[in-house]
Motif scaffolding. Sequence first.
Motif, PDB file in Angstrom:
ATOM      1  N   MET A  98       0.815  -1.215   0.000  1.00 44.53           N
ATOM      2  CA  MET A  98       0.000   0.000   0.000  1.00 44.53           C
ATOM      3  C   MET A  98       0.847   1.263   0.000  1.00 44.53           C
ATOM      4  O   MET A  98       2.058   1.214   0.201  1.00 44.53           O
ATOM      5  N   ASP A  99       0.189   2.408  -0.261  1.00 46.09           N
ATOM      6  CA  ASP A  99       0.894   3.694  -0.317  1.00 46.09           C
ATOM      7  C   ASP A  99       0.962   4.336   1.064  1.00 46.09           C
ATOM      8  O   ASP A  99       0.143   4.051   1.929  1.00 46.09           O
ATOM      9  N   ALA A 100       1.921   5.244   1.198  1.00 47.01           N
ATOM     10  CA  ALA A 100       2.121   5.885   2.496  1.00 47.01           C
ATOM     11  C   ALA A 100       1.256   7.129   2.668  1.00 47.01           C
ATOM     12  O   ALA A 100       1.194   7.699   3.746  1.00 47.01           O
ATOM     13  N   ASP A 101       0.577   7.569   1.601  1.00 48.52           N
ATOM     14  CA  ASP A 101      -0.097   8.867   1.682  1.00 48.52           C
ATOM     15  C   ASP A 101      -1.530   8.783   2.202  1.00 48.52           C
ATOM     16  O   ASP A 101      -2.292   9.733   2.086  1.00 48.52           O
ATOM     17  N   LEU A 102      -1.898   7.614   2.717  1.00 50.68           N
ATOM     18  CA  LEU A 102      -3.241   7.349   3.269  1.00 50.68           C
ATOM     19  C   LEU A 102      -4.340   7.375   2.209  1.00 50.68           C
ATOM     20  O   LEU A 102      -5.516   7.417   2.534  1.00 50.68           O
ATOM     21  N   GLN A 103      -3.934   7.317   0.929  1.00 49.12           N
ATOM     22  CA  GLN A 103      -4.958   7.182  -0.116  1.00 49.12           C
ATOM     23  C   GLN A 103      -5.522   5.768  -0.080  1.00 49.12           C
ATOM     24  O   GLN A 103      -6.632   5.526  -0.515  1.00 49.12           O
ATOM     25  N   HIS A 104      -4.711   4.841   0.400  1.00 43.51           N
ATOM     26  CA  HIS A 104      -5.185   3.480   0.618  1.00 43.51           C
ATOM     27  C   HIS A 104      -5.516   3.375   2.100  1.00 43.51           C
ATOM     28  O   HIS A 104      -4.607   3.292   2.919  1.00 43.51           O
ATOM     29  N   ALA A 205      -8.296  11.674  -0.693  1.00 38.01           N
ATOM     30  CA  ALA A 205      -7.294  12.642  -1.144  1.00 38.01           C
ATOM     31  C   ALA A 205      -6.033  12.400  -0.323  1.00 38.01           C
ATOM     32  O   ALA A 205      -6.108  11.939   0.820  1.00 38.01           O
ATOM     33  N   ARG A 206      -4.881  12.663  -0.911  1.00 41.69           N
ATOM     34  CA  ARG A 206      -3.620  12.548  -0.183  1.00 41.69           C
ATOM     35  C   ARG A 206      -3.677  13.346   1.113  1.00 41.69           C
ATOM     36  O   ARG A 206      -4.193  14.447   1.112  1.00 41.69           O
ATOM     37  N   VAL A 207      -3.115  12.824   2.220  1.00 40.49           N
ATOM     38  CA  VAL A 207      -3.137  13.630   3.447  1.00 40.49           C
ATOM     39  C   VAL A 207      -2.224  14.835   3.319  1.00 40.49           C
ATOM     40  O   VAL A 207      -2.503  15.908   3.817  1.00 40.49           O
TER      41      VAL A 207
HETATM   42 MG    MG Z   1      -1.036   8.589  -3.804  1.00 39.50          MG
END
Ligand code: MG
Length: 327
Positions: A98-104, A205-207
């Motif tokens: 998963m991604d680190a930007d909390l989009q997941h 949305a990206r945090v």
């Molecule tokens: Mg992203």
Amino acid sequence: MEETEYEKLLSVVVSVYNEEQALPEFYREASKVLKGLKWDYELIFVNDGSQDGSGKILDELSQEDLRVKVISFSRNFGHEAAMIAGLDYSQGDGIVCMDADLQHPPECLRAIAACFDEGYQVINMVRTKNEDAGLIKNVTSAAFYRLINAISDVHFEPNASDFFAVDKQAANVLRTSCREKVRFLRGYVQIIGFRKTTLPYEAKARVAGKSKYSLKKLFAFSVNTILCFSNMPLKLGIYAGMFSALLGLAVMLYTLFTRAGAPSGYATIVVLLCFMFAMLFVVVGIIGEYIAILFTELKDRPVYLVANTRNLKEGLEKGTKEPKQLK
Ligand code: MG
Ligand code: UDP
């Protein structure tokens, strides 16, 4: 630390490139969810050559929490390389990328663990909504999937994302048999088979920070993917050749039967010549692209280079296993 031995280990692989603003919140959210599961867990952060403070944050987290493991690359190798490294080093019975930007959303980890418990081996997370993607990204993405599904013999889920989970057996297939240099990891996840299921999620949305995928990068990525999963472009030469032959035949017959002589005019000749040469060069260019991919594979350069790791010994590829840690 509680001394409970969990039966199964969940590895969460997180790719990180300049995510200093998102990391602390991601760690908090993900740990909260993971602590509530009936699985032991490890959080593997792959630092893909970040130039901001991400490395420092990860160092601190790995000192405070033994479940945080860090793989730092020697430079930026790209999102897919980061996921591949995470897969190589993870020891879990189930592995989530998963991604680190909390989009997941980390909340999805609960549903993923439940799917593993039910015996599913490959879990594709399907986006129902993407708050960050603009119209252009949505339209081009839809066009890309339509094209690749039409010309290749595999079927890709249009809204599949880089958010997926695989069990040990499927992960082993990805580790050993899907090591192409020019690749499409989320495509492999969809075509390796095994017991699979999909789960819907809403991409938030990206945090913080901004997307690292520009349209140019996405275009190059799409071209490579089409070439890797379809030989159809190579056949364009044959079709173009047949088309030219038919055109030539038609012009010849027309000339013979109407006795009009050659179709008159300099312009006609120039237009036809340009058209034919354009077709020829496009076909040569496509062959060139395939040769470039062959060349890249032949050189066999590493997918990623690790500078250092934290709380990890060697990758699974080297065959060393770390003693299991308790939650
Ligand atoms: Mg992203
Ligand atoms: N990422 C990475 N290496 C890169 C680019 C991105 O590891 O070269 C990571 C990034 O930190 C994030 C994930 O991959 O966790 C997805 O990237 P991004 O959010 O920029 O892509 P998008 O969500 O916009 O498709």
